[in-house]
Design a protein around this motif. Structure first.
Motif, mmCIF file in Angstrom:
data_model
loop_
_atom_site.group_PDB
_atom_site.id
_atom_site.type_symbol
_atom_site.label_atom_id
_atom_site.label_comp_id
_atom_site.label_asym_id
_atom_site.label_seq_id
_atom_site.Cartn_x
_atom_site.Cartn_y
_atom_site.Cartn_z
ATOM 1 N N GLY A 70 0.792 -1.228 0.000
ATOM 2 C CA GLY A 70 0.000 0.000 0.000
ATOM 3 C C GLY A 70 0.820 1.273 0.000
ATOM 4 O O GLY A 70 0.334 2.326 0.421
ATOM 5 N N ALA A 71 2.044 1.211 -0.517
ATOM 6 C CA ALA A 71 2.927 2.389 -0.502
ATOM 7 C C ALA A 71 2.492 3.466 -1.485
ATOM 8 O O ALA A 71 2.922 4.611 -1.380
ATOM 9 N N GLY A 72 1.646 3.117 -2.458
ATOM 10 C CA GLY A 72 1.221 4.073 -3.476
ATOM 11 C C GLY A 72 1.799 3.702 -4.825
ATOM 12 O O GLY A 72 2.798 2.972 -4.921
ATOM 13 N N PRO A 73 1.193 4.198 -5.906
ATOM 14 C CA PRO A 73 1.568 3.736 -7.251
ATOM 15 C C PRO A 73 3.003 4.039 -7.659
ATOM 16 O O PRO A 73 3.641 3.223 -8.335
ATOM 17 N N TYR A 74 3.529 5.205 -7.279
ATOM 18 C CA TYR A 74 4.888 5.538 -7.710
ATOM 19 C C TYR A 74 5.934 4.843 -6.856
ATOM 20 O O TYR A 74 6.977 4.396 -7.370
ATOM 21 N N ALA A 75 5.688 4.712 -5.560
ATOM 22 C CA ALA A 75 6.584 3.915 -4.723
ATOM 23 C C ALA A 75 6.580 2.470 -5.190
ATOM 24 O O ALA A 75 7.623 1.794 -5.201
ATOM 25 N N ALA A 76 5.412 1.974 -5.599
ATOM 26 C CA ALA A 76 5.312 0.606 -6.110
ATOM 27 C C ALA A 76 6.157 0.448 -7.373
ATOM 28 O O ALA A 76 6.842 -0.568 -7.567
ATOM 29 N N ARG A 77 6.120 1.420 -8.249
ATOM 30 C CA ARG A 77 6.918 1.347 -9.475
ATOM 31 C C ARG A 77 8.410 1.334 -9.145
ATOM 32 O O ARG A 77 9.186 0.612 -9.777
ATOM 33 N N ASN A 78 8.823 2.126 -8.169
ATOM 34 C CA ASN A 78 10.233 2.110 -7.758
ATOM 35 C C ASN A 78 10.653 0.719 -7.291
ATOM 36 O O ASN A 78 11.743 0.236 -7.623
ATOM 37 N N LEU A 79 9.798 0.060 -6.522
ATOM 38 C CA LEU A 79 10.106 -1.291 -6.056
ATOM 39 C C LEU A 79 10.154 -2.269 -7.226
ATOM 40 O O LEU A 79 10.978 -3.190 -7.242
ATOM 41 N N GLY A 80 9.282 -2.069 -8.193
ATOM 42 C CA GLY A 80 9.300 -2.927 -9.362
ATOM 43 C C GLY A 80 10.595 -2.806 -10.145
ATOM 44 O O GLY A 80 11.159 -3.805 -10.601
#
Length: 305
Positions: A70-80
């Protein structure tokens, strides 16, 4: 005398990865994965980032799944991105439907070492609901809104965006905001690296719109807020913070949009969809007004800001 023959070196295709953040849209994700599987040139890796507060995504497809809690869409992209060693990262979302030559034609643009960002035109699909028909009229992701007539530097939306990995790492990836991180990333990449944003001028991506009217209005309100945030964050680099319309004028504009929408006939026709787009535009302006008012309040509370 022996005749010399010139041969051109074979250019190696860069290793690529597609990164897709998702939260609660497993059915939509299936369509995006199916479209990726049908590419003429496949990506080397697909990374799906499950941004649900607790892991809930189960996939049979050959993809890597990481969790961002649930970090948010842009934080999620960074993790990806952190989960892959790809040289080029292609971003899309669960609603994205890349056409079969999307990967091939996108990667070809990175043969030019001066290019750091690549995208193509995106067509928002229509549908039967009011929100879907209005989204088809609005076409919020067309290139002319981002590249041909940008309000600052050109940028591309993350439903159809590819970046050179070294450039992405050089600016520490996306800012972890709720909305507007695509513009901020593209601008920082261009400023920091000097690399160009290049586009394939054809439609290589289709996008499935929201089917609820309330969601479309909320999306436009959120875009208005992020638009103000971008102007504020980049004001020291030449982007003006334009004052919003006063509240009374917004109320008048919104009232007129509501009346015109209510009078639009026939129900289900294009006129009704166009009037709803005008109402969505009013929501964008309210979002901008709200963000401006909040920023003004923060400056009053802290004069040093």
């Amino acid at each position: 005398m022996r005749e010399e023959t010139a041969t051109s070196p074979v250019r190696r295709r860069p290793r690529s990865a597609a990164v897709i953040p998702v939260r609660g849209h497993a059915a939509l994700l299936e369509g995006a994965l199916a479209a990726l599987a049908a590419q003429t040139v496949p990506v080397d890796e697909v990374v799906v980032v499950d941004d649900s507060p607790t892991p809930e995504l189960v996939l049979d497809a050959p993809v890597r799944v990481v969790h961002s809690a649930g970090a948010g869409p842009y934080a999620a992209r960074n993790l990806g991105v952190a989960a892959t060693d790809a040289e080029v990262v292609l971003f899309l979302d669960a609603r994205s439907r890349p056409r079969p030559d999307w990967v091939q034609r996108t990667l070809e643009r990175f043969a030019d070492e001066g290019v750091g960002i690549v995208g193509s035109d995106t067509l928002v699909r229509g549908g039967n609901s009011l929100a879907e028909r209005a989204s088809e009229v609005q076409q919020f992701s067309r290139l002319d809104k981002y590249v041909a007539k940008p309000f600052f530097l050109p940028y591309l939306p993350t439903c159809n965006l590819a970046v050179r990995r070294t450039d992405f790492d050089a600016v520490d990836g996306f800012s972890t905001v709720r909305s507007g991180g695509d513009a901020d990333l593209c601008w920082r990449l261009q400023v920091a690296t000097g690399h160009r944003l290049d586009v394939v001028p054809d439609v290589l991506m289709e996008w499935v719109p929201r089917d609820e009217a309330r969601q479309l209005l909320e999306q436009n309100y959120r875009y208005g807020k992020s638009h103000h945030g971008l102007r504020r964050d980049w004001s020291d680099r030449g982007l003006d913070v334009v004052p919003p319309l006063p509240a009374w004028r917004l109320l008048v504009r919104t009232g007129k949009a509501v009346v015109r929408f209510g009078a639009a006939l026939p129900r289900g026709g294009r006129a009704q969809a166009e009037r709803f787009v005008a109402l969505a535009g009013a929501c964008f302006d309210w979002g901008y007004w709200s963000a401006h008012r909040r920023a003004a309040g923060e400056r009053t509370a802290d004069p040093a800001r």
